[in-house]
Design a protein around this motif. Structure first.
Motif, mmCIF file in Angstrom:
data_model
loop_
_atom_site.group_PDB
_atom_site.id
_atom_site.type_symbol
_atom_site.label_atom_id
_atom_site.label_comp_id
_atom_site.label_asym_id
_atom_site.label_seq_id
_atom_site.Cartn_x
_atom_site.Cartn_y
_atom_site.Cartn_z
ATOM 1 N N HIS A 51 -5.712 -1.128 -7.119
ATOM 2 C CA HIS A 51 -6.595 -0.470 -6.541
ATOM 3 C C HIS A 51 -6.268 0.958 -6.253
ATOM 4 N N TYR A 88 -3.745 11.484 -3.007
ATOM 5 C CA TYR A 88 -4.101 12.937 -2.522
ATOM 6 C C TYR A 88 -3.988 13.774 -3.599
ATOM 7 N N GLN A 138 -7.687 4.726 -4.494
ATOM 8 C CA GLN A 138 -8.921 5.609 -4.008
ATOM 9 C C GLN A 138 -8.261 7.124 -3.995
ATOM 10 N N TYR A 139 -9.030 7.819 -3.988
ATOM 11 C CA TYR A 139 -8.774 9.459 -4.093
ATOM 12 C C TYR A 139 -9.232 10.105 -2.981
ATOM 13 N N ILE A 140 -8.495 11.221 -2.470
ATOM 14 C CA ILE A 140 -8.815 12.165 -1.828
ATOM 15 C C ILE A 140 -8.790 13.620 -2.380
ATOM 16 N N ASP A 141 -9.894 13.934 -2.331
ATOM 17 C CA ASP A 141 -9.480 15.472 -3.102
ATOM 18 C C ASP A 141 -11.060 16.324 -2.498
ATOM 19 N N ARG A 157 0.131 -2.512 -4.552
ATOM 20 C CA ARG A 157 -1.209 -2.929 -5.070
ATOM 21 C C ARG A 157 -2.463 -2.140 -4.866
ATOM 22 N N ALA A 158 -2.099 -1.191 -3.780
ATOM 23 C CA ALA A 158 -3.189 -0.313 -3.398
ATOM 24 C C ALA A 158 -2.635 1.123 -3.476
ATOM 25 N N ILE A 159 -3.350 2.113 -3.970
ATOM 26 C CA ILE A 159 -2.888 3.457 -3.861
ATOM 27 C C ILE A 159 -3.968 4.575 -3.421
ATOM 28 N N LEU A 160 -3.536 5.079 -2.359
ATOM 29 C CA LEU A 160 -4.331 6.264 -1.965
ATOM 30 C C LEU A 160 -3.960 7.545 -2.310
ATOM 31 N N ILE A 220 0.838 -1.210 0.237
ATOM 32 C CA ILE A 220 -0.145 0.106 -0.144
ATOM 33 C C ILE A 220 0.942 1.249 0.024
ATOM 34 N N MET A 265 0.627 5.818 -0.398
ATOM 35 C CA MET A 265 -0.166 7.010 -0.447
ATOM 36 C C MET A 265 0.713 7.788 -1.286
#
Lengths: 205, 205
Positions: free
Chosen positions: B187, B175, B189-192, B170-173, B147, B149
């Motif tokens: 995978h 920003y 996911q987004y933070i905006d 394999r998983a990205i957050l 994971i 970020m």
DNA sequence: TAGATTGTTAATCGATTAACAATC
DNA sequence: TAGATTGTTAATCGATTAACAATC
């Protein structure tokens, strides 16, 4: 308004707008639902359907003029104007939010920062003098502010929300990891990075 | 696994978990789909339906034992263990993420912080010595990190993502306010926060 | 003209809700 | 026992997709 537009459609418009900004930045002048869809991982049909709720913004055979579509989406979302936003909480999280530079050119301006702690009041954060939380109602009413961001510890978030709503705020962006109970005319959105991480781990080995 | 479970169901589990944490904190030992639903603004039927994908966790007439349901959800989401996460970007945003205390008790630990700027490398942020971005592949491979970020400017986000994925993440957050193109097994996911604000203005006057 | 792409309708697909037997 | 609440099925509702006429 003939029939009301699904929330899920509204939630995609800012994503389209962000992608259009990007395309413009890369020097494109025209795009298509297909290209946009490919970039966003969304079907072209869905993009055309979404846009068609608000009018015909494209030309058959050609696609969409980017500057025009951007303006139209901004108008739909009501962000041609700049919105004033109050920020409650000047701890680590609040400070980071106050310093974040991404709000300015996308329609939002932080008017004022509040905190409950007496030792923080009067100090500066990102150019704002921190105000005592008691002044929240006055400032919101005087400046007619409709949007607030909450960046206080979870235990205080609900009571802060109550004060905000009582004072006239109608949209809240909540950074505290807790669900807020609000009257139905008030809009709430949540930022909780951990929620996103916890979602992804399900798919990991 | 008989049939695969809808993403939207998975996305609600962390929300249930968060609400259960809260209930436990408030001293409750048992809850019901009705109470949970009322707090979250979700129908009780939906909560029961969602949970039923993973087993029968409740008792007729009584409801759900909170500690038990929490454990079950954590197991489903694979967060009984702690996940190691790398953070790329040590600017304003990255620093704020590094300092955020909300990860620790919810299943995540920041292993290492990276930045491309030579003047940042070697400095400290939230107890981490900032590493040069060149070391990213080595660290990810050696520690088997899945994971990451991303908290770098939008222009660099895609190339950082490419390196991460190439190295085994394999998983990205993300920003950064930009869509990432990734292979389908990865995978994102987004933070905006601006996206959320722009959604709410649609409903304001 | 030939090729491309829109806006829209109808078909499909999937998610939510209502209802209730089972049972604590 | 009476009351409450689950887990599950079937019905409803809504969103996505496919397809295509219109037309640039």
């Amino acid at each position: 308004m003939p029939t009301s537009i699904p929330d899920i459609v509204i939630s995609r418009l800012p994503i389209y707008l962000r992608a259009l900004d990007r395309l413009a930045q890369e020097g494109f002048e025209v795009t298509s639902s297909q290209e946009l869809g490919k970039r966003l991982g969304i079907s072209s049909a869905q993009i055309r359907k979404d846009l068609s709720h608000f009018g015909g913004f494209g030309k058959q055979g050609t696609g969409y003029k980017i500057t025009f579509l951007k303006d139209q989406l901004r108008a739909v979302l009501k962000i041609e104007r700049e919105w004033e936003v109050v920020l409650v909480g000047a701890g680590d999280l609040g400070t980071a939010v106050a310093r974040y530079r991404g709000f300015a050119d996308r329609g939002f301006h932080i008017t004022c920062v509040f905190d409950a702690a007496p030792d923080k009041v009067g100090k500066q954060v990102a150019g704002h003098v921190i105000q005592p939380i008691e002044k929240l109602p006055t400032v919101i009413r005087e400046k007619n502010i409709q949007i607030a961001m909450i960046a206080v510890p979870a235990e205080y978030a609900q009571s802060v929300a109550d004060i905000l709503i009582e004072s006239g705020v109608r949209a809240i962006l909540n950074y505290a990891p807790i669900n807020l109970n609000v009257p139905q005319e008030v809009h709430v959105q949540y930022i909780d990075p951990v929620l996103h991480l916890q979602q992804m781990t399900y798919y990991l080995s």
